[in-house]
Design a protein around this motif. Structure first.
Motif, mmCIF file in Angstrom:
data_model
loop_
_atom_site.group_PDB
_atom_site.id
_atom_site.type_symbol
_atom_site.label_atom_id
_atom_site.label_comp_id
_atom_site.label_asym_id
_atom_site.label_seq_id
_atom_site.Cartn_x
_atom_site.Cartn_y
_atom_site.Cartn_z
ATOM 1 N N PRO A 193 52.153 20.769 38.579
ATOM 2 C CA PRO A 193 51.402 21.693 38.265
ATOM 3 C C PRO A 193 51.901 22.697 37.275
ATOM 4 C CG PRO A 193 52.263 21.911 40.378
ATOM 5 C CD PRO A 193 52.700 20.591 39.880
ATOM 6 N N LEU A 194 50.984 23.300 36.830
ATOM 7 C CA LEU A 194 51.373 24.388 35.900
ATOM 8 C C LEU A 194 52.306 25.593 36.659
ATOM 9 C CD1 LEU A 194 51.323 25.676 32.876
ATOM 10 C CD2 LEU A 194 49.181 26.755 33.817
ATOM 11 N N ASN A 195 53.291 25.883 36.088
ATOM 12 C CA ASN A 195 54.156 27.026 36.540
ATOM 13 C C ASN A 195 53.608 28.355 36.099
ATOM 14 O OD1 ASN A 195 56.197 28.897 37.564
ATOM 15 N ND2 ASN A 195 57.735 27.980 36.057
ATOM 16 N N HIS A 196 53.225 29.125 37.371
ATOM 17 C CA HIS A 196 52.714 30.507 37.043
ATOM 18 C C HIS A 196 53.675 31.481 37.142
ATOM 19 C CE1 HIS A 196 48.521 28.876 37.021
ATOM 20 N NE2 HIS A 196 48.734 28.312 38.336
ATOM 21 N N PHE A 197 54.940 31.109 37.297
ATOM 22 C CA PHE A 197 56.006 32.196 37.535
ATOM 23 C C PHE A 197 57.126 31.646 36.617
ATOM 24 C CE2 PHE A 197 53.580 32.331 41.444
ATOM 25 C CZ PHE A 197 53.305 33.572 41.491
ATOM 26 N N PRO A 198 56.887 31.786 35.404
ATOM 27 C CA PRO A 198 58.124 31.294 34.311
ATOM 28 C C PRO A 198 59.352 32.114 34.473
ATOM 29 C CG PRO A 198 56.165 31.214 33.189
ATOM 30 C CD PRO A 198 55.775 32.084 34.631
ATOM 31 N N ALA A 199 60.578 31.287 34.508
ATOM 32 C CA ALA A 199 61.939 31.987 34.834
ATOM 33 C C ALA A 199 62.454 32.602 33.372
ATOM 34 C CB ALA A 199 62.999 31.130 35.492
ATOM 35 N N ARG A 200 62.798 33.689 33.620
ATOM 36 C CA ARG A 200 63.689 34.321 32.424
ATOM 37 C C ARG A 200 64.963 33.625 32.110
ATOM 38 N NH1 ARG A 200 62.827 35.939 27.152
ATOM 39 N NH2 ARG A 200 63.325 37.918 26.802
#
Length: 269
Positions: free
Chosen positions: A137-144
């Motif tokens: 699924p699409l990651n809605h919380f991308p990590a910096r």
């Protein structure tokens, strides 16, 4: 200073104490090497999402409201696994010790035996950065910041695997940084994946005397080094608590958002 610089300029995190079961001895000597108060002030002003690409994170009260469920690439599922190796929990504890306000994205890569593949590692890192991955699924919380406290053992130790290098370059272009463990075999870190990849912040380990720890991988691929514990302190797991030493431990210490008081460029053999 922008948010990324705030996290990348520093280097070391106070090893997870108390709930994370790191020994008092290790916590004390690490604490002497960092400016914890300054780092915490900077972290509070620049909250980020940090992906822990590891073995998964066990339930911990300290992470309530901070831990963000991600994806299980070991099992190919968004559902939390019933059993996991506690290595990732220890790493998450160190991340939380760096910045109690950081959002921790749980990305499980390895199974209960610590096994994974190059493809799964590439997919997990790309997904953590917010890139599309087939079947996930699409990651809605991308990590910096992506913490990669692992060295792949299923690829030849002849340098960064070309497929991983392509993925790393794509992730960096997307705006995330990868902080990787140098390795714990007392060998050149350039041989390892992902530590030997261009653009990765590769972290070696030092001992209580600020020397290269005898187990730490070394060489030109190592960007910085930070306190990694000693072989005598070792790794402890149990009861839902976890602690560890070595290159896996120094990786979250690398992006400590405080003054650079404890790292040295490219400590060599």
């Amino acid at each position: 200073m922008n948010r990324l610089s705030a996290w990348v300029i520093g280097l070391t995190v106070l090893a997870g104490a108390g709930a994370w079961n790191v020994s008092k001895t290790e916590s004390n000597w690490v604490n002497r090497r960092i400016d914890a108060s300054a780092g915490l002030r900077l972290a509070a002003a620049h909250p980020v999402t940090v992906a822990v690409v590891d073995t998964g994170i066990l339930p911990q009260a300290a992470l309530d409201g901070r831990r963000q469920s991600g994806y299980d690439f070991a099992a190919g599922s968004a559902r939390p696994p019933h059993r996991i190796h506690p290595h990732g929990t220890a790493v998450a504890g160190m991340v939380h010790s760096v910045d109690p306000g950081a959002r921790i994205l749980d990305v499980r890569l390895s199974d209960t035996q610590g096994r994974t593949t190059l493809k799964k590692a590439i997919d997990a890192l790309r997904w953590a950065a917010g890139l599309e991955v087939a079947g996930a699924p699409l990651n809605h919380f991308p990590a910096r910041v992506i913490n990669a406290s692992f060295v792949l053992k299923t690829v030849p130790h002849t340098g960064c695997a070309p497929a991983m290098q392509r993925a790393v370059s794509e992730i960096l272009a997307h705006g995330s940084v990868i902080v990787a463990a140098a390795g714990n075999t007392n060998a050149p870190a350039w041989r390892n994946t992902p530590a030997g990849c261009r653009g990765v912040i590769t972290v070696g380990a030092t001992d209580t005397q600020d020397r290269r720890a005898p187990y730490s991988d070394w060489g030109s691929a190592v960007t910085l080094s930070a306190p990694g514990g000693t072989q005598a302190e070792g790794s402890t797991y149990g009861g839902g608590r976890a602690g560890l030493s070595g290159a896996a431990a120094v990786t979250p210490r690398r992006w400590w958002p405080g003054p650079p008081v404890c790292c040295w460029p490219s400590i060599r053999h």
